[in-house]
Write a protein that holds these residues in place. Structure first.
Motif, PDB file in Angstrom:
ATOM      1  N   SER A   1     -56.654 -42.723  -7.731  1.00  0.00           N
ATOM      2  CA  SER A   1     -56.651 -41.501  -8.493  1.00  0.00           C
ATOM      3  C   SER A   1     -57.865 -40.778  -7.947  1.00  0.00           C
ATOM      4  O   SER A   1     -58.823 -41.195  -7.833  1.00  0.00           O
TER       5      SER A   1
ATOM      6  N   THR B   1     -59.887 -46.040  -9.426  1.00  0.00           N
ATOM      7  CA  THR B   1     -59.661 -46.436  -8.240  1.00  0.00           C
ATOM      8  C   THR B   1     -59.915 -47.955  -7.985  1.00  0.00           C
ATOM      9  O   THR B   1     -60.432 -48.634  -8.991  1.00  0.00           O
TER      10      THR B   1
ATOM     11  N   ALA C   1     -56.004 -40.869  -2.097  1.00  0.00           N
ATOM     12  CA  ALA C   1     -55.917 -40.061  -3.153  1.00  0.00           C
ATOM     13  C   ALA C   1     -56.769 -38.621  -3.344  1.00  0.00           C
ATOM     14  O   ALA C   1     -56.289 -37.908  -3.734  1.00  0.00           O
TER      15      ALA C   1
ATOM     16  N   GLN D   1     -52.575 -39.094  -7.656  1.00  0.00           N
ATOM     17  CA  GLN D   1     -52.576 -40.442  -7.566  1.00  0.00           C
ATOM     18  C   GLN D   1     -51.908 -40.870  -6.123  1.00  0.00           C
ATOM     19  O   GLN D   1     -50.969 -40.064  -5.893  1.00  0.00           O
TER      20      GLN D   1
ATOM     21  N   LYS E   1     -50.627 -44.234  -3.851  1.00  0.00           N
ATOM     22  CA  LYS E   1     -50.366 -45.565  -3.813  1.00  0.00           C
ATOM     23  C   LYS E   1     -49.368 -45.923  -2.774  1.00  0.00           C
ATOM     24  O   LYS E   1     -48.594 -45.322  -2.137  1.00  0.00           O
TER      25      LYS E   1
END
Length: 754
Positions: free
Chosen positions: A462, A517, A532, A600, A602
């Protein structure tokens, strides 16, 4: 402009990413303004020194602290007999999530057991560091000693199969190994060994701990993972995570040793809680040999079989490595063998041997550094057996897809690495026979090469981006800069995402109060946190554009986001670059304190659809004295496929550092334990040899610079660890070419060449 787009589809200005921008934290470091973990000036600060065991196995029968208690300045001597009991005993089980580097079993004075020499068994706390050191030396310890397990070869019969090897299967098998070996015209079968090695970062491990009441803890720690420290300490002390803060603004190197939480961190917190004062605890160089991990000793058996045209028909990689008697760590040495080359039949295995040393840990390119040494040396031996050029052998067995999973690569430019590296190095001048080349001064000249590889890793991360009324931006993520240049590359990524020059972006990191993180390990920081930061920057930029579009007073009112671009803080109409307004003008008119978004990023389905690795080719020129057998390196060339280069200067520095690490591993580094006591006898930088300037030759780093946008939005893969892989084997292969002597037991020292 380029083809990178923001969330609204507008091109991003990429004036910063990729450029060799100077480190934004450079001035702080050279002027002494950068504060490391042991440099925070807290009021009423006490100092703690760890008392360590002098045996490798047994129990503490008695600790006489009377002389230490009476010494000047002493506040408290903590031992297993008087230390406060913790809500959760960290020696009994993991303190972090399963499979994370935080699940270490720790020694925090909760019992009297001794499992290795140099284990923490007490703590001297005093007004000054000198008084604490003196008090620690006064403590007398009596043991009920037992016979330790210290010899890996002797204990090999007790080896066992771990459940996994770094979250991958411990063993793999494909095809018919016996048939593959039968169909071959040539084969090599050898054993390669590597010794224990220690990380030795310039900054020793250190923790400063301070409590606010009984339920709020802050630690200033030299760590590669602030959130891991927060997680473990909250578990051990029975606190909510939000009540534990970890700060790590600058780290003076870690190389994996600071990726885990070790005993000294909760010991510092325990000391501070006991005496109700802030406590600073710094490890000595000698104490860093054992209690904060090391690269374990390995024994690797390699078999490669091939047809006369070089096509590999069978391969086997069996590995044994050490772990502690009370915890488990696997050095996944066969990982690279599984993916580097086509082999229709292959078996790999990992076995562990329990010994009375501290728990090993990740050390720069764990598994791949030791493993590529073995497999790339075996490939060189196979090339000689086939009378084939080493590059041609590798190209003959080039893996167009992952041989293990059969997944396509997200991106792979290894062929280009071989070509670029060979051309730059002038590989074509090599004559194949050992001892066939000489330098003008008469020394034996050897040319060697090897393949480099390391997994491309990415985790959820993030970040927060904030546009301020003065037209500047503040961006933060709770990651760590362990000397790699994270402050700088995140500034560049944020600047381009926001459409601002980097000098108008302030990036901050290193605090658990910032967006979460992952650990700065596994070469994943740029890929994870960088993605991010880019997302947060783009989302904030898009929010500003949406505010402008909705504002009747804005020149951009009524347009669509795809009509608008941003450069130098100016939002403008693409078809009319002079029509627009700045972020500052928009924020002032709207009377906003800020425009801020937390985002965020991912991994998605791509991680299940593609195999993701970085690759490289390393070429080494070695000179060997024909009489004294002294090895000197004359030149190293490395060509790397690591995705998009975010900063040409810091990336090159990282890869040069990796090569230097490989030089140490190949020619010098070896942790030497006393076989009777398990005490490390070379526990300082006078006797534990690492390369110095005079040992390092010209290092030429080349980038393919092919973005891997399947892997992540910024197209970059990590460069911190691939630089060491392949280097050790390339050096060994060059030494063999020069001398005709094959050293299969690291380090390569002159006594092994005579």
């Amino acid at each position: 402009m380029n083809d990178t787009t923001n969330a609204a589809g507008a091109p991003m200005d990429t004036a910063s990413v990729g450029k060799p921008m100077d480190r934004v934290d450079g001035r702080l470091k050279v002027t002494g303004g950068a504060k490391y973990a042991a440099e925070f000036p807290l009021p009423n600060l006490a100092h703690a020194v760890i008392i360590t065991s002098t045996i490798a196995k047994g129990r503490i029968a008695k600790m006489d602290t009377s002389a230490a208690d009476a010494a000047p300045g002493v506040i408290k001597i903590l031992t297993p007999m008087n230390a406060p009991r913790l809500p959760h005993d960290p020696s009994a089980g993991p303190g972090g999530e399963s499979g994370s580097p935080q699940n270490r079993k720790l020694n925090v004075l909760q019992n009297d057991s001794v499992s290795y020499n140099n284990q923490p068994i007490g703590l001297a706390i005093a007004e000054t560091l000198e008084q604490a050191m003196h008090a620690a030396a006064l403590v007398q310890v009596e043991y009920a000693e037992e016979k330790p397990l210290l010899d890996m070869k002797r204990e090999k019969t007790n080896a066992y199969q771990p459940k996994s090897a770094n979250q991958e299967p411990a063993d793999t098998q494909r095809g018919d190994l016996h048939a593959g070996k039968r169909d071959a015209s040539k084969s090599v079968e050898q054993t390669y060994t590597t010794p224990m090695e220690n990380h030795n970062p310039m900054e020793p491990h250190a923790t400063t701990a301070v409590w606010d009441g009984d339920d709020h803890l802050t630690v200033y720690d030299a760590t590669q993972g602030v959130f891991g420290v927060q997680s473990v300490l909250s578990h051990i002390f029975g606190l909510p995570k939000t009540n534990v803060r970890c700060v790590s603004y600058f780290v003076g190197g870690g190389f994996g040793s600071k990726g885990s939480v070790w005993s000294h961190i909760p010991l510092a917190a325990l000391a501070a809680k006991t005496i109700q004062r802030p406590v600073k605890l710094s490890l000595t160089r000698a104490q860093m040999f054992g209690m904060v991990g090391y690269r374990p000793q390995t024994e690797q058996h390699l078999m490669l079989a091939a047809k006369s045209d070089g096509a590999i028909t069978a391969s086997r990689h069996a590995s044994w490595s050490q772990t502690s008697t009370f915890d488990e760590f696997v050095e996944p040495t066969a990982a690279a063998t599984r993916i580097l080359y086509e082999s229709p039949a292959q078996e790999t295995s990992h076995r562990l041997i329990r010994l009375n040393y501290g728990t090993p840990t990740y050390m720069r390119a764990p598994g791949e550094s030791s493993g590529t040494y073995a497999v790339e040396t075996a490939m060189d031996e196979l090339a000689y057996a086939l009378k084939m050029d080493p590059i041609q052998l590798r190209l003959r067995n080039y893996a167009e897809a992952d041989p293990e999973s059969k997944k396509p690569w997200s991106s792979k430019s290894l062929r280009e690495c071989y070509q670029v590296g060979a051309d730059k190095f002038a590989w074509s001048r090599r004559t194949p026979e050992p001892r066939s080349m000489r330098a003008p001064d008469g020394r034996l000249l050897g040319l060697g090469m090897a393949t480099a590889t390391y997994p491309a890793r990415r985790s959820a991360a993030s970040a927060l981006a904030r546009l301020l009324p003065d037209g500047t931006a503040y961006v933060q993520a709770g990651t760590q800069d362990i000397g790699t240049g994270t402050y700088t590359i995140m500034t560049q990524i944020a600047a381009d995402a926001l459409g601002l020059p980097p000098e108008r972006v302030r990036f901050e990191l290193g605090d658990t109060e910032m967006p979460e993180t992952p650990v700065s390990g596994g070469s994943q920081t740029a890929a994870s946190t960088g993605s991010a930061v880019k997302q947060a920057g783009m989302d904030t930029r898009d929010q500003a554009i949406q505010i402008a579009i909705a504002d009747p007073a804005s020149p951009l009112h009524g347009l669509t986001a795809s009509d608008i671009d941003v450069k130098n803080g100016m939002m403008f109409v693409k078809s009319q670059p002079n029509k627009g307004e700045t972020y500052a003008e928009l924020i002032a008119r709207q009377k906003l304190p800020k425009i801020e978004v937390k985002s965020q990023s991912k991994p998605g389905a791509e991680k299940d659809q593609y195999a993701m690795h970085s690759f490289g080719a390393v070429f080494v020129e070695a000179l060997v004295d024909p009489d004294l057998c002294e090895v000197r390196l004359n030149r190293v060339v490395g060509a790397y496929d690591v995705g998009r280069i975010l900063n040409a200067k810091t990336a090159r520095s990282q890869l040069i550092g990796g090569v230097v690490y490989g030089v140490g591993m190949a020619l010098m580094e070896q942790t030497v334990p006393d076989p009777r006591t398990g005490r490390i006898v070379n526990r300082d930088l006078a006797e534990y040899h690492v390369p110095i300037n005079a040992d390092i030759p010209e290092i030429d780093i080349e980038f393919i610079n092919q973005p891997d946008t399947i892997f992540n939005p910024i197209g970059a893969r990590g460069v911190g660890e691939i630089g060491i892989t392949g280097v050790v084997a390339a050096i060994g292969n060059a030494v063999y070419h020069a001398t005709g002597v094959r050293v299969r037991d690291l380090p390569i020292t002159l006594d092994k060449l005579i």
